[in-house]
Design a protein around this motif. Structure first.
Motif, PDB file in Angstrom:
ATOM      1  N   ASP A  65       1.002  -0.595   0.159  1.00 16.67           N
ATOM      2  CA  ASP A  65      -0.557  -0.260  -0.468  1.00 16.67           C
ATOM      3  C   ASP A  65       1.075   1.612  -0.026  1.00 16.67           C
ATOM      4  O   ASP A  65       0.543   2.401   0.148  1.00 16.67           O
ATOM      5  N   ARG A  98      -2.071  -6.717  -3.398  1.00 20.02           N
ATOM      6  CA  ARG A  98      -2.548  -6.353  -4.782  1.00 20.02           C
ATOM      7  C   ARG A  98      -3.740  -7.027  -5.530  1.00 20.02           C
ATOM      8  O   ARG A  98      -4.468  -6.660  -5.588  1.00 20.02           O
ATOM      9  N   ASP A 122      -5.828  -7.571  -2.786  1.00 17.48           N
ATOM     10  CA  ASP A 122      -6.778  -6.877  -2.987  1.00 17.48           C
ATOM     11  C   ASP A 122      -8.124  -6.760  -3.084  1.00 17.48           C
ATOM     12  O   ASP A 122      -9.387  -6.896  -2.897  1.00 17.48           O
TER      13      ASP A 122
END
Length: 193
Positions: free
Chosen positions: A24, A46, A49
């Motif tokens: 992040d 990523r 997420d």
């Protein structure tokens, strides 16, 4: 997913803990700036997420939030998922205590900190000594976490109010987590994340 879940799933996937925790704080393509293992960890974070946000259980969880807090529900849910994982850690990772897991994660991540973004360095200077991940096991701790996030980002002030959605819908959120998280664990073990 928030910090603890990313570290846990990265461990199951045998991926870089540093990359997964730091993702992040890194913008763009990680390959030119990081070694292959760390860059792969950033990319795993990523993908995870994106995958998590698309899960039917997570979409259903967002609907439990009041209209005025629904905009910040994805952020609140990330913290909530860490709560359930920390609270039931021995169920999800019986190999080692949460305290020991956190010590091992900190030791693994420490060597890359000098080259890491300053905001990530600052996070690590607070998170490990203050034992954030272990304290996530206590539901009332989430109120402090959400208030702190709301103070740091004024456009996310509604995070402060989303704690009520968490407490009112605690059992439903717990049930949803217990359905989707074991599936993510299996995907991590099979390197399918």
């Amino acid at each position: 997913m928030n910090f603890l879940a990313h570290l846990h799933l990265a461990t199951l996937a045998e991926s870089s803990l540093a990359g997964n925790l730091m993702a992040d704080f890194v913008r763009g393509d990680p390959d030119p700036h990081w070694d292959a293992e760390t860059a792969a960890g950033i990319r795993l974070h990523r993908r995870l997420d994106s995958l998590t946000d698309a899960l039917p259980e997570v979409r259903q969880a967002r609907l439990l939030f009041r209209e005025q807090t629904r905009r910040v529900a994805p952020i609140t849910l990330d913290v909530i998922w860490d709560h359930f994982l920390a609270r039931d850690w021995s169920h999800y990772y019986p190999q080692c205590s949460l305290a020991d897991f956190c010590q091992q994660a900190e030791a693994t991540i420490a060597p890359i900190l000098p080259a890491a973004p300053s905001a990530f360095q600052e996070l690590n200077q607070l998170m490990w000594p203050q034992r954030w991940l272990e304290k996530y096991a206590h539901p009332q701790r989430l109120e402090l976490v959400l208030q702190g996030m709301a103070k740091r980002r004024p456009r996310l002030a509604l995070l402060r109010d989303s704690y009520q959605d968490f407490t009112v819908n605690y059992a439903a959120l717990e049930s949803l987590f217990s359905v989707f998280y074991p599936r993510l664990m299996q995907l991590a073990r099979e390197n399918k994340l």
